[in-house]
Design a protein around this motif. Structure first.
Motif, PDB file in Angstrom:
ATOM      1  N   SER A  50      85.836  12.899  73.723  1.00 56.72           N
ATOM      2  CA  SER A  50      85.065  12.531  74.912  1.00 56.72           C
ATOM      3  C   SER A  50      83.763  11.825  74.544  1.00 56.72           C
ATOM      4  CB  SER A  50      84.760  13.781  75.733  1.00 56.72           C
ATOM      5  OG  SER A  50      83.956  14.665  74.984  1.00 56.72           O
ATOM      6  N   ARG A  51      83.814  10.941  73.578  1.00 55.85           N
ATOM      7  CA  ARG A  51      82.599  10.263  73.137  1.00 55.85           C
ATOM      8  C   ARG A  51      82.268   9.056  73.999  1.00 55.85           C
ATOM      9  NH1 ARG A  51      86.496   8.530  69.490  1.00 55.85           N
ATOM     10  NH2 ARG A  51      86.506   6.284  69.146  1.00 55.85           N
ATOM     11  N   GLY A  52      83.130   8.702  74.931  1.00 54.56           N
ATOM     12  CA  GLY A  52      82.878   7.576  75.833  1.00 54.56           C
ATOM     13  C   GLY A  52      82.979   6.247  75.122  1.00 54.56           C
ATOM     14  N   ASN A  53      81.988   5.379  75.383  1.00 49.99           N
ATOM     15  CA  ASN A  53      82.000   4.033  74.795  1.00 49.99           C
ATOM     16  C   ASN A  53      81.357   3.989  73.421  1.00 49.99           C
ATOM     17  OD1 ASN A  53      83.288   2.910  76.975  1.00 49.99           O
ATOM     18  ND2 ASN A  53      81.402   2.355  78.030  1.00 49.99           N
ATOM     19  N   THR A  54      80.923   5.122  72.911  1.00 52.44           N
ATOM     20  CA  THR A  54      80.276   5.159  71.596  1.00 52.44           C
ATOM     21  C   THR A  54      81.312   4.866  70.506  1.00 52.44           C
ATOM     22  OG1 THR A  54      78.815   6.875  72.425  1.00 52.44           O
ATOM     23  CG2 THR A  54      78.869   6.562  70.068  1.00 52.44           C
ATOM     24  N   LYS A  55      80.918   4.006  69.582  1.00 52.77           N
ATOM     25  CA  LYS A  55      81.819   3.690  68.476  1.00 52.77           C
ATOM     26  C   LYS A  55      82.036   4.922  67.609  1.00 52.77           C
ATOM     27  CE  LYS A  55      80.799  -1.189  67.833  1.00 52.77           C
ATOM     28  NZ  LYS A  55      80.327  -2.187  66.866  1.00 52.77           N
ATOM     29  N   MET A  56      83.168   4.971  66.950  1.00 49.34           N
ATOM     30  CA  MET A  56      83.511   6.083  66.076  1.00 49.34           C
ATOM     31  C   MET A  56      82.483   6.222  64.958  1.00 49.34           C
ATOM     32  SD  MET A  56      85.727   8.440  65.044  1.00 49.34           S
ATOM     33  CE  MET A  56      87.434   8.131  65.333  1.00 49.34           C
ATOM     34  N   SER A  57      82.072   5.114  64.353  1.00 52.04           N
ATOM     35  CA  SER A  57      81.133   5.186  63.232  1.00 52.04           C
ATOM     36  C   SER A  57      79.785   5.758  63.673  1.00 52.04           C
ATOM     37  CB  SER A  57      80.945   3.807  62.603  1.00 52.04           C
ATOM     38  OG  SER A  57      80.410   2.899  63.546  1.00 52.04           O
ATOM     39  N   ILE A  58      79.315   5.387  64.844  1.00 50.07           N
ATOM     40  CA  ILE A  58      78.040   5.903  65.350  1.00 50.07           C
ATOM     41  C   ILE A  58      78.154   7.398  65.628  1.00 50.07           C
ATOM     42  CG2 ILE A  58      76.348   5.739  67.224  1.00 50.07           C
ATOM     43  CD1 ILE A  58      76.350   3.353  65.307  1.00 50.07           C
ATOM     44  N   HIS A  59      79.265   7.812  66.199  1.00 49.89           N
ATOM     45  CA  HIS A  59      79.483   9.238  66.473  1.00 49.89           C
ATOM     46  C   HIS A  59      79.483  10.041  65.169  1.00 49.89           C
ATOM     47  CE1 HIS A  59      81.000  12.830  68.435  1.00 49.89           C
ATOM     48  NE2 HIS A  59      81.914  12.901  67.494  1.00 49.89           N
ATOM     49  N   LEU A  60      80.166   9.533  64.148  1.00 53.47           N
ATOM     50  CA  LEU A  60      80.208  10.230  62.868  1.00 53.47           C
ATOM     51  C   LEU A  60      78.847  10.264  62.182  1.00 53.47           C
ATOM     52  CD1 LEU A  60      83.635   8.943  61.504  1.00 53.47           C
ATOM     53  CD2 LEU A  60      83.104  11.186  62.467  1.00 53.47           C
ATOM     54  N   ILE A  61      78.068   9.190  62.317  1.00 57.67           N
ATOM     55  CA  ILE A  61      76.728   9.182  61.737  1.00 57.67           C
ATOM     56  C   ILE A  61      75.854  10.221  62.420  1.00 57.67           C
ATOM     57  CG2 ILE A  61      74.599   7.819  61.566  1.00 57.67           C
ATOM     58  CD1 ILE A  61      76.416   5.376  61.037  1.00 57.67           C
ATOM     59  N   HIS A  62      75.907  10.301  63.745  1.00 58.26           N
ATOM     60  CA  HIS A  62      75.121  11.300  64.467  1.00 58.26           C
ATOM     61  C   HIS A  62      75.530  12.714  64.074  1.00 58.26           C
ATOM     62  CE1 HIS A  62      74.082   8.329  67.948  1.00 58.26           C
ATOM     63  NE2 HIS A  62      73.369   8.108  66.858  1.00 58.26           N
ATOM     64  N   MET A  63      76.820  12.938  63.928  1.00 55.18           N
ATOM     65  CA  MET A  63      77.308  14.260  63.538  1.00 55.18           C
ATOM     66  C   MET A  63      76.828  14.611  62.123  1.00 55.18           C
ATOM     67  SD  MET A  63      81.230  15.657  63.581  1.00 55.18           S
ATOM     68  CE  MET A  63      81.787  14.564  62.312  1.00 55.18           C
ATOM     69  N   ARG A  64      76.877  13.669  61.210  1.00 57.48           N
ATOM     70  CA  ARG A  64      76.429  13.907  59.835  1.00 57.48           C
ATOM     71  C   ARG A  64      74.937  14.196  59.777  1.00 57.48           C
ATOM     72  NH1 ARG A  64      73.952  10.875  55.991  1.00 57.48           N
ATOM     73  NH2 ARG A  64      74.075   9.034  57.299  1.00 57.48           N
ATOM     74  N   VAL A  65      74.150  13.433  60.518  1.00 59.90           N
ATOM     75  CA  VAL A  65      72.702  13.636  60.519  1.00 59.90           C
ATOM     76  C   VAL A  65      72.351  15.004  61.102  1.00 59.90           C
ATOM     77  CG1 VAL A  65      70.532  12.817  61.546  1.00 59.90           C
ATOM     78  CG2 VAL A  65      72.117  11.191  60.506  1.00 59.90           C
ATOM     79  N   ALA A  66      73.019  15.403  62.174  1.00 61.14           N
ATOM     80  CA  ALA A  66      72.752  16.711  62.769  1.00 61.14           C
ATOM     81  C   ALA A  66      73.109  17.837  61.797  1.00 61.14           C
ATOM     82  CB  ALA A  66      73.544  16.866  64.074  1.00 61.14           C
ATOM     83  N   ALA A  67      74.252  17.723  61.141  1.00 63.40           N
ATOM     84  CA  ALA A  67      74.679  18.766  60.201  1.00 63.40           C
ATOM     85  C   ALA A  67      73.739  18.831  59.005  1.00 63.40           C
ATOM     86  CB  ALA A  67      76.117  18.503  59.750  1.00 63.40           C
ATOM     87  N   GLN A  68      73.357  17.689  58.460  1.00 67.46           N
ATOM     88  CA  GLN A  68      72.432  17.684  57.329  1.00 67.46           C
ATOM     89  C   GLN A  68      71.058  18.207  57.736  1.00 67.46           C
ATOM     90  OE1 GLN A  68      72.654  13.616  55.991  1.00 67.46           O
ATOM     91  NE2 GLN A  68      73.983  14.175  54.286  1.00 67.46           N
TER      92      GLN A  68
END
Length: 83
Positions: A50-68
């Motif tokens: 359910s990420r909407g129009n967000t690109k996959m790479s941007i979603h993964l970058i946000h997830m990585r930054v939050a986890a780190q």
């Protein structure tokens, strides 16, 4: 030419469970950081559909930054608490 003096040092074998427990006692926020990292990654994977129009790479970058960020925060809090 052997220099064996007949003295043997006891070898200490530590299994994974006792090593993890010992490390968790030394730095209690490390397991918290690991658990938070896993929770953020699981949440990010759950929200992947359910990420909407967000690109996959941007979603993964946000997830990585939050986890780190969670892991670094847990390590920082753990260091301040041990002083």
């Amino acid at each position: 030419m052997s220099t064996d003096t007949g003295v043997s040092l006891p070898s200490y074998e530590e299994d994974q469970g006792s090593k993890l427990i010992r490390k968790a006692k030394e730095a209690p926020f490390v397991p918290v950081g690991i658990a938070g990292f896993a929770a953020i990654v699981a949440y990010g994977l759950y929200k992947l559909k359910s990420r909407g129009n967000t690109k996959m790479s941007i979603h993964l970058i946000h997830m990585r930054v939050a986890a780190q960020g969670f892991v670094v925060g847990a390590m920082t809090v753990g260091q301040d608490g041990s002083r």
